[in-house]
Design an enzyme around this catalytic site. Sequence first.
Site, PDB file in Angstrom:
ATOM      1  N   HIS A 114       0.935  -1.268  -0.115  1.00 27.35           N
ATOM      2  CA  HIS A 114       0.047  -0.064   0.034  1.00 27.35           C
ATOM      3  C   HIS A 114       0.890   1.347   0.028  1.00 27.35           C
ATOM      4  O   HIS A 114       1.919   1.203   0.584  1.00 27.35           O
ATOM      5  CB  HIS A 114      -1.066   0.134   1.187  1.00 27.35           C
ATOM      6  CG  HIS A 114      -2.063   0.944   1.306  1.00 27.35           C
ATOM      7  ND1 HIS A 114      -1.601   2.018   1.669  1.00 27.35           N
ATOM      8  CD2 HIS A 114      -3.293   0.674   1.364  1.00 27.35           C
ATOM      9  CE1 HIS A 114      -2.759   2.872   1.987  1.00 27.35           C
ATOM     10  NE2 HIS A 114      -3.965   2.109   1.621  1.00 27.35           N
ATOM     11  N   ASP A 191       3.225  -4.883   7.589  1.00 23.33           N
ATOM     12  CA  ASP A 191       2.115  -4.249   7.637  1.00 23.33           C
ATOM     13  C   ASP A 191       0.875  -5.121   7.651  1.00 23.33           C
ATOM     14  O   ASP A 191       0.424  -5.861   6.706  1.00 23.33           O
ATOM     15  CB  ASP A 191       2.059  -3.344   6.281  1.00 23.33           C
ATOM     16  CG  ASP A 191       0.717  -2.521   6.088  1.00 23.33           C
ATOM     17  OD1 ASP A 191      -0.289  -2.652   6.927  1.00 23.33           O
ATOM     18  OD2 ASP A 191       0.514  -1.608   5.031  1.00 23.33           O
ATOM     19  N   GLN A 194      -4.331  -5.340   6.722  1.00 26.37           N
ATOM     20  CA  GLN A 194      -5.429  -6.180   5.980  1.00 26.37           C
ATOM     21  C   GLN A 194      -5.251  -7.729   6.477  1.00 26.37           C
ATOM     22  O   GLN A 194      -6.408  -8.633   6.315  1.00 26.37           O
ATOM     23  CB  GLN A 194      -5.120  -6.564   4.486  1.00 26.37           C
ATOM     24  CG  GLN A 194      -5.306  -5.318   3.731  1.00 26.37           C
ATOM     25  CD  GLN A 194      -6.660  -4.604   3.625  1.00 26.37           C
ATOM     26  OE1 GLN A 194      -7.700  -5.558   3.891  1.00 26.37           O
ATOM     27  NE2 GLN A 194      -7.035  -3.545   3.449  1.00 26.37           N
ATOM     28  N   LYS A 217     -10.122  -1.215  10.821  1.00 30.43           N
ATOM     29  CA  LYS A 217     -10.531  -2.364   9.804  1.00 30.43           C
ATOM     30  C   LYS A 217     -10.686  -3.502  10.442  1.00 30.43           C
ATOM     31  O   LYS A 217     -11.239  -4.516   9.998  1.00 30.43           O
ATOM     32  CB  LYS A 217      -9.284  -2.661   8.877  1.00 30.43           C
ATOM     33  CG  LYS A 217      -8.910  -1.504   8.086  1.00 30.43           C
ATOM     34  CD  LYS A 217      -7.617  -1.809   6.711  1.00 30.43           C
ATOM     35  CE  LYS A 217      -7.296  -0.641   6.169  1.00 30.43           C
ATOM     36  NZ  LYS A 217      -7.942  -0.303   5.053  1.00 30.43           N
ATOM     37  N   CYS A 356      -4.725   2.854  -3.706  1.00 34.74           N
ATOM     38  CA  CYS A 356      -3.631   3.158  -2.970  1.00 34.74           C
ATOM     39  C   CYS A 356      -2.395   2.143  -3.160  1.00 34.74           C
ATOM     40  O   CYS A 356      -1.613   1.948  -2.371  1.00 34.74           O
ATOM     41  CB  CYS A 356      -3.603   3.409  -1.503  1.00 34.74           C
ATOM     42  SG  CYS A 356      -5.047   4.688  -1.130  1.00 34.74           S
TER      43      CYS A 356
HETATM   44  N1  PLP Z   1      -1.661  -0.803   4.498  1.00 34.27           N
HETATM   45  C1  PLP Z   1      -2.580  -1.526   3.922  1.00 34.27           C
HETATM   46  C2  PLP Z   1      -2.086  -2.865   3.375  1.00 34.27           C
HETATM   47  C3  PLP Z   1      -3.907  -1.005   3.819  1.00 34.27           C
HETATM   48  O1  PLP Z   1      -4.917  -1.776   3.316  1.00 34.27           O
HETATM   49  C4  PLP Z   1      -4.235   0.269   4.408  1.00 34.27           C
HETATM   50  C5  PLP Z   1      -5.380   0.959   3.920  1.00 34.27           C
HETATM   51  O2  PLP Z   1      -6.409   0.587   3.191  1.00 34.27           O
HETATM   52  C6  PLP Z   1      -3.152   1.068   4.950  1.00 34.27           C
HETATM   53  C7  PLP Z   1      -1.900   0.387   5.190  1.00 34.27           C
HETATM   54  C8  PLP Z   1      -3.331   2.389   5.568  1.00 34.27           C
HETATM   55  O3  PLP Z   1      -4.276   2.285   6.432  1.00 34.27           O
HETATM   56  P1  PLP Z   1      -4.815   3.454   7.175  1.00 34.27           P
HETATM   57  O4  PLP Z   1      -5.625   4.475   6.175  1.00 34.27           O
HETATM   58  O5  PLP Z   1      -5.865   3.017   8.190  1.00 34.27           O
HETATM   59  O6  PLP Z   1      -3.587   4.284   7.818  1.00 34.27           O
END
Ligand code: PLP
Length: 405
Positions: A114, A191, A194, A217, A356
């Site tokens: 992401h 990370d 998900q 999430k 993203c």
């Molecule tokens: N990393 C991953 C894999 C994501 O799917 C997301 C959000 O969709 C993020 C990071 C960013 O999360 P946040 O917007 O809650 O900071």
Amino acid sequence: MDYKKKFPIFSNIESHYLDTAATAQKPKVVLDKVVEYYENDNGNPGRGSHALSIKAEELLTDARKTVQKFINAKKTEEIIFTKSTTESINLIAYSYGLDYINEGDEIILGISNHHANIVPWQFIAKKKKAKLKYVYLDDNDQFDLNDFKYKMSDKTKIVAVSAVVNVTGVIQPIKEIIEIAHKWNALVVVDAAQSVLHFKHDVQELDADFLVFSGHKIFAPMGIGVMYGKEEILNKMSPFLYGGDMIEFVTEQDSTFAQLPNKFEGGTQNVGGAVGLQEAINFLEEIGYEKINEVEARLYEKAMKEMNKLGFIETYSDENVEKTGVIAFNVKGVHSHDVSFILDSYDVAIRSGHHCAQPLMSYLDVPSCCRVSFSIYNDEKDVDKLIEGLKKVGEIFLSKDKSEN
Ligand code: PLP
């Protein structure tokens, strides 16, 4: 069990919500807990010696213990509350990266990351004259371990990857990635934005150096996130946000800083969010990963079968790889935003666009796509409505094309 009933939004509005990968809906128990906190216990944690301030501090500590147990961290001090995954990764990039990444060092990222796990590292790489390298995908669209092994070297200082890819739901080989990275003494940032909704993360068993996720999430309110780091690494890092309760002593020209976890929690913490996250974790654990994955898999199978029958859907979901309940797809020849717009008129909420993850989309040569993501509150009717909406998309765009040809 009708899990939908536990989520007030579905009694209040008509929604076939298939966008949990963007944010999960909130169960009544979580909403009630947050309201209860503000109605009975609200105070500024650690700032006063009156009952409400002390109570807020106690609740924050208790929530931290729940998170510690949730990911099996050794100590509560290793759990830092942030506002999101994005903030957690920025914290690591600034606090570790600015001090410990130097000219000529290398940072390795997964191409499926992401943007939240790419852009902070681009900043550090530019600032410190370090090099960014990407690991591409194998035949199953998974992080390619051979490519990874080939790219690792003693110059690699950080490896940052998603445990589950947000666009496709593909589960990544995190344990192997960490083992390989550690052979080269590189630190690994997992990370888990998900993945925490889908399987247990034991940071000690994984030997993860950092692990980050967002509360929203996993059924918690927005504005609360987690940054886990090994104590010995956090202790040698500089603070990220300066001010508030992260200090020890402040003189006119200088300051010393608090111990963990306060050192990384500048300003007033989001106690209501932390209490909501604690309740969300309890809710999730009560249902259990097995049940969540069972519901998702059942709906995934049904949706895939019926989408394939339509004959005009292209899916990007490789059947040979372990996945969460996510379907990435396009209606051939139709922009994903148009598909999403028409589905919305059927009260079907999906995600469209680049998710993203523009480097991944460029690599796959798919400029944009639709994404359906299931959760515990979805049922067969949601899939039926999705298919009804997709038929309409076909009718509007594809029959028009035929008449023009
Ligand atoms: N990393 C991953 C894999 C994501 O799917 C997301 C959000 O969709 C993020 C990071 C960013 O999360 P946040 O917007 O809650 O900071």
